[in-house]
Design a protein around this motif. Sequence first.
Motif, short mmCIF file in Angstrom:
data_model
loop_
_atom_site.label_atom_id
_atom_site.label_comp_id
_atom_site.label_asym_id
_atom_site.label_seq_id
_atom_site.Cartn_x
_atom_site.Cartn_y
_atom_site.Cartn_z
N ALA A 22 -29.56 -57.08 -58.60
CA ALA A 22 -29.56 -56.54 -59.89
C ALA A 22 -29.51 -57.56 -61.16
O ALA A 22 -28.24 -57.66 -61.85
CB ALA A 22 -28.70 -55.40 -60.36
N VAL A 56 -30.14 -59.12 -64.89
CA VAL A 56 -30.53 -58.70 -66.22
C VAL A 56 -31.33 -59.57 -66.77
O VAL A 56 -31.38 -60.72 -67.03
CB VAL A 56 -29.11 -58.96 -67.15
N VAL A 107 -31.00 -54.17 -67.13
CA VAL A 107 -30.61 -54.32 -65.53
C VAL A 107 -31.83 -54.01 -64.75
O VAL A 107 -32.49 -52.73 -64.92
CB VAL A 107 -29.45 -53.53 -65.16
N ILE A 145 -33.25 -53.28 -61.28
CA ILE A 145 -32.40 -52.93 -59.90
C ILE A 145 -33.38 -52.16 -58.97
O ILE A 145 -33.79 -51.04 -59.31
CB ILE A 145 -31.25 -52.16 -59.99
N GLY A 200 -27.09 -49.02 -61.19
CA GLY A 200 -27.57 -49.98 -62.55
C GLY A 200 -27.11 -49.29 -63.60
O GLY A 200 -26.84 -50.12 -64.62
N TYR A 242 -23.57 -50.54 -63.96
CA TYR A 242 -23.50 -51.87 -64.17
C TYR A 242 -23.99 -51.95 -65.74
O TYR A 242 -23.04 -52.99 -66.42
CB TYR A 242 -24.64 -52.65 -63.46
N ALA A 243 -24.78 -51.51 -66.52
CA ALA A 243 -25.03 -51.30 -67.83
C ALA A 243 -23.95 -50.88 -68.44
O ALA A 243 -23.63 -51.63 -69.58
CB ALA A 243 -26.16 -50.78 -68.07
N LEU A 271 -22.66 -54.61 -69.47
CA LEU A 271 -23.11 -54.94 -70.57
C LEU A 271 -22.69 -54.15 -71.81
O LEU A 271 -22.94 -54.47 -72.91
CB LEU A 271 -24.70 -54.78 -70.50
N VAL A 319 -31.74 -49.67 -68.03
CA VAL A 319 -31.74 -49.90 -66.83
C VAL A 319 -33.47 -49.68 -66.12
O VAL A 319 -33.79 -48.60 -66.61
CB VAL A 319 -30.82 -48.87 -65.96
N THR A 370 -27.50 -63.44 -60.00
CA THR A 370 -27.78 -61.98 -59.83
C THR A 370 -26.83 -61.22 -59.09
O THR A 370 -26.19 -61.87 -57.96
CB THR A 370 -29.17 -61.77 -59.32
#
Length: 350
Positions: A128, A130, A139, A141, A161, A164-165, A169, A226, A288
């Motif tokens: 994943a 960015v 992101v 993914i 994703g 993760y964001a 982020l 995402v 990544t």
Amino acid sequence: MKVIVDAMGGDNAPRSNVQGALNAVKKYGVDVVLVGDGQILLECLKGLGVENLPKGLEIVHAGEVITMEDDPATAFRRKKDSSLTVGLELLNGGAGDAFVSAGSTGALLSAATLLTKRVKGIRRAALAPVVPTGNGGAVLIDCGANAECTPEYLLQFAYMGSFYAQKVLGRQAPKVGLLNIGVEPSKGTGLQKETYLLLEEADRSGGLNFVGNVEAREAVEGTVDVIVADGYAGNIFLKTVEGAGKLLGRQMKGMFKKNLLTKLAAVLVKDGIREFKALMDADAVGGTALIGISKPVIKAHGSSNEVAIQNAIRQGFTLAQSGLIDDITAHVGYMSMEREKMCGESVEKS
């Protein structure tokens, strides 16, 4: 915080990996464990003007190296004393909080999946990155770990994703888009159509902020946080963005070097040029994240220099501190195809 680095992995190993580790120790105050041939690493340090191991830097000996010629699916088992295998075993044993490697992507994916293991309930781990977009980055993914996917894989990618964001982020209620050839729900292959329905149900249940299909050009403009894709399409998207960025950079350079007036213009817009270069600079990102693995693993570019390795280490401890893996673990129950179908049936009955 301690990050383990595969010191022998990558085109520029071990020098760039050692220099990147030294930089990270100094700049971030993080501890780094270099895994590789001890004698070679000590000689490399001497070549960089470092006679004694500085505080925060350790070396763990590993006598073998997994090369690009090795079978990625089995190399980590055959070469049990490789820097990749030993490094992941250290991660598993709690000797570090994250692992970074610029070595073979396939070998890292196989080893992380089978040695470190996926989060229980996650079907496939995903790469994943960015990617640079108009909203400061999105992101993507997956970008190549899984060329063939099922709708359930993509559903899980969307959740991972999104987490993760949020966690890395700092995006609130990140917008999730499904990469497709059109925005209409009827677009795409059977994979995209079925995945669309699952993501719709996830949105209705409050699990995701799904905004629908997104075309590549819209994704680059920054309409979503995402971008969900199978690894085949995602890798093509990623390589296209990278190639377009390099092309634009070369064209701009040539344009500003044409004559005295254009050179003066370049001076006037130098801040903007610098920002554009930073946006497209893969070294500034570092690597990544391999999301879905039970511990933080970062895949750095095979051609990583010391700047990229330094930033991959930063990315590793940032991921470890983010709580992302805990979030994924806590929400795995929401990421199954069966649950989304049940949610859909409940909505229809109501």
